[in-house]
Structures are given as structure tokens and as C-alpha cells.
Design an enzyme around this catalytic site. Structure first.
Site, PDB file in Angstrom:
ATOM      1  N   ASP A  48      -0.539 -11.376  -0.631  1.00 48.82           N
ATOM      2  CA  ASP A  48      -1.726 -12.003  -0.601  1.00 48.82           C
ATOM      3  C   ASP A  48      -1.866 -12.783  -1.697  1.00 48.82           C
ATOM      4  OD1 ASP A  48      -1.673  -9.932  -2.267  1.00 48.82           O
ATOM      5  OD2 ASP A  48      -3.554  -9.056  -1.906  1.00 48.82           O
ATOM      6  N   SER A  49      -0.682 -12.862  -2.317  1.00 46.13           N
ATOM      7  CA  SER A  49      -0.888 -14.088  -3.417  1.00 46.13           C
ATOM      8  C   SER A  49      -0.928 -15.440  -3.025  1.00 46.13           C
ATOM      9  CB  SER A  49       0.467 -14.131  -4.294  1.00 46.13           C
ATOM     10  OG  SER A  49       1.651 -13.968  -3.488  1.00 46.13           O
ATOM     11  N   ASP A  87       1.301  -8.447   3.733  1.00 46.18           N
ATOM     12  CA  ASP A  87       0.794  -7.737   2.616  1.00 46.18           C
ATOM     13  C   ASP A  87      -0.783  -7.329   3.012  1.00 46.18           C
ATOM     14  OD1 ASP A  87       0.881  -6.748   0.169  1.00 46.18           O
ATOM     15  OD2 ASP A  87       0.567  -8.864  -0.922  1.00 46.18           O
ATOM     16  N   GLU A 119      -0.757  -1.627  -2.107  1.00 48.20           N
ATOM     17  CA  GLU A 119      -0.892  -1.502  -3.261  1.00 48.20           C
ATOM     18  C   GLU A 119      -1.423  -0.180  -3.624  1.00 48.20           C
ATOM     19  OE1 GLU A 119      -2.748  -4.594  -5.717  1.00 48.20           O
ATOM     20  OE2 GLU A 119      -1.570  -6.214  -4.572  1.00 48.20           O
ATOM     21  N   GLU A 186       6.476  -3.752  -9.667  1.00 46.85           N
ATOM     22  CA  GLU A 186       6.198  -5.194 -10.465  1.00 46.85           C
ATOM     23  C   GLU A 186       5.636  -5.041 -11.889  1.00 46.85           C
ATOM     24  OE1 GLU A 186       2.962  -7.381  -8.327  1.00 46.85           O
ATOM     25  OE2 GLU A 186       3.136  -9.036 -10.000  1.00 46.85           O
TER      26      GLU A 186
HETATM   27  O1  KIV Z   1       0.850 -10.937  -3.005  1.00 47.05           O
HETATM   28  C1  KIV Z   1       2.097 -10.921  -3.278  1.00 47.05           C
HETATM   29  O2  KIV Z   1       2.653 -11.880  -3.423  1.00 47.05           O
HETATM   30  C2  KIV Z   1       2.550  -9.594  -4.060  1.00 47.05           C
HETATM   31  C3  KIV Z   1       3.671 -10.000  -5.119  1.00 47.05           C
HETATM   32  C4  KIV Z   1       2.765 -10.124  -6.430  1.00 47.05           C
HETATM   33  C5  KIV Z   1       4.484  -8.855  -5.385  1.00 47.05           C
HETATM   34  O3  KIV Z   1       1.940  -8.622  -3.829  1.00 47.05           O
END
Ligand code: KIV
Length: 285
Positions: A48-49, A87, A119, A186
Site C-alpha cells: 500500500d506504499s 498488502d 500490519e 521493518e
Molecule cells: O506498503 C509497503 O510497501 C510495505 C512496505 C513498507 C514493507 O508495507
């Protein structure tokens, strides 16, 4: 085209048991997924980055399930064989176990993902257990968890003090007991990462900015290639400054069009004289 076999969970655990590090990268689009497939990256995370790297938000919070599904589908088209992880975006799993299972199911049914990531620690163990009970492989994410960056005091090292480190250690056990096949750590200190890796029995540990002593490594693709203009985290190694190369190319394009030195004859197509003459005749009728 490579002739690699589709990566499976048993194949990943076999690699771990043989002491071979697992490779993992983020990916959000079809062409990048194609390159990662050719490089035989083991695990691809549609993170979700993408809210920050692709959509330009300041955090991951505005990202929706529909955003994630669209990008995950594109990545799957580019990489049919990597172990593909969707994610779970903000509020797609926090409200309840049922919400979590439904969101995880969308990644599997609509984007052909192999697994999901969420998360959080012990407080998310029931979501993790529910998803795993629904037959969906799930990965945990501890340490710096970007969806709670505000509460954690920003994008910074987590678990530096003994008390917080103990909490992360306990959270890792809770996720493992809830059935996580892997946990991403992380931005935690290397010694904490090593401890958690040594204690993991039924799951493997992936490090992002957390040292060498994990079962595998993750990098954010945009950090690897200088593609994110807002900041460059210390944990990232820039393997090639593609951002700079692209910027130079763009500057040159604008200059050449402005000076009329692009396009050149090899960049366009002509029309035979007789067709052109006929066209003129037709116009003048
Ligand atoms: O969203 C993402 O790319 C992640 C990374 C920061 C590990 O969760």
C-alpha cells in the site's frame, strides 16, 4: 521469457531450511513486474506504499481496496510465477475479523494473489487467525508499520529500547501462533531481528532495514532505483539511479521538440506520391 516454475509456500520454506535467503521486492505495475519476474524475485509485495510512490499521497492511509486490486492485477499479469502478496490497506482489516477475511479474499479471487500481508501485532492476531482459517496464507508486519506512523512518532526506528523490543518479540510470537507464514520486520535494530529470526519456528522472517540476520530481505522498488522524489531512506540501497536517467531523458525531449530536432525522418511514416496526389484531388472536388 524465463521458464521458472511458480513459487509455492513449500518451495519458500525449503529455501529457508537450506539457509538460502529469500528475495522480496515491492511492485505496483505490469512492466516492473515483468522485470522482477525475469530476475526471479521470490516474493513480490503489492504494497500500500503505492499510495506514496505511485499516487503521490503523503501517507498510505488514503489507499483503498479497489486501488490495491487494480495494481495487484497488473502485477500478476507481469509476474505469473512470483509468490504474490497483496498488502491489506488501511481499514480493510482493522474493523473486524469478517472485514479482514472478506478483504483478503478479494486479493485471492480478483487478483490471483498467493497471500496477503497486514500490519500489527497481538492486537491483530484474531484477524490473522481468521484469514488463515479461511485458507489464505498471511504475512505479518511489525516494527515500523506505516499505517500507524503517526502513533509511532513518524517513519523511524522501532524497538530501540528493551521494553519496546520485548513487545515486538512477543507480537512476533503472537502472529506466528495465529498462523502467519512469514513476518516482515521493518526498521528494527539488527539484534532484535536476529533474536526474532532465531526464535521463529513455523514462520520465516523478512527484514527491511533490520539487518542481515533474517531469512530474507525486502526493498521498496522505488527506493532501489531513485524513483521516489520526496526522500531516500537510509535503509535503501540505490542499485541504479534510474530517476536521474529518466529526468535527463525528459529534459532532452523537451529541448529537442522545442528546437524541432525531434522527430526525425526515421520516427515517422511517409505517404506515396500517387496517394498524396489522389488525396489532393479528392480534397479539391
Ligand atoms: O506498503 C509497503 O510497501 C510495505 C512496505 C513498507 C514493507 O508495507
Amino acid at each position: 521469457m524465463s521458464d521458472r516454475k511458480k513459487v509455492s509456500l513449500p518451495a519458500l520454506f525449503k529455501k529457508v531450511s537450506e539457509g538460502k535467503p529469500i528475495t522480496m521486492l515491492t511492485c505496483y505495475d505490469y512492466p516492473t513486474a515483468h522485470f522482477q519476474e525475469q530476475a526471479e524475485v521470490d516474493m513480490i509485495l503489492v504494497g500500500d506504499s503505492l499510495g506514496m510512490t505511485m499516487l503521490g499521497f503523503d501517507s498510505t492511509l488514503p489507499v483503498t481496496m479497489d486501488d490495491m486490486i487494480r495494481h495487484a492485477q497488473a502485477v500478476r499479469r507481469g509476474s505469473p510465477n512470483a509468490w504474490l502478496i497483496g498488502d491489506m490497506p488501511y481499514m480493510s482489516y482493522q474493523p473486524s475479523v469478517e472485514t479482514a477475511i472478506r478483504s483478503a479474499g478479494r486479493f485471492m479471487a480478483e487478483a490471483s494473489c498467493d497471500a496477503i500481508k497486514l500490519e500489527g501485532g497481538a492486537e491483530m492476531a484474531d484477524r490473522m487467525a481468521g484469514i488463515v482459517a479461511a485458507g489464505i496464507p498471511a504475512m505479518g508486519h511489525l516494527g515500523l508499520t506505516p499505517q500507524s506512523a503517526g502513533a509511532l512518532g513518524g517513519f523511524k526506528l522501532q524497538g530501540k529500547g528493551a521494553l519496546q523490543a520485548k513487545k515486538i518479540l512477543d507480537d512476533a510470537k503472537a502472529l506466528e501462533e495465529a498462523g502467519a507464514f512469514a513476518i516482515l520486520l521493518e526498521l528494527v535494530p539488527d539484534r532484535l531481528c536476529k533474536l526474532i529470526t532465531e526464535r521463529a519456528e513455523n514462520c520465516f522472517i523478512i527484514a527491511l532495514g533490520s539487518g542481515l540476520d533474517a531469512h530474507g530481505q525486502l526493498l521498496i522498488y522505488h527506493d532501489m532505483f531513485g524513483l521516489y522524489p520526496k526522500f531516500k531512506p537510509r535503509m535503501a540501497k540505490v542499485y541504479a539511479d534510474a530517476g536521474n536517467v529518466i529526468q535527463e531523458g525528459l529534459n532532452q525531449y523537451v529541448e529537442e521538440v522545442t528546437k524541432r530536432s525531434f522527430p526525425k525522418e526515421e520516427n515517422w511514416f511517409g505517404m506515396p506520391d500517387e496517394e498524396y496526389e489522389e488525396l489532393m484531388r479528392l480534397i479539391s472536388e
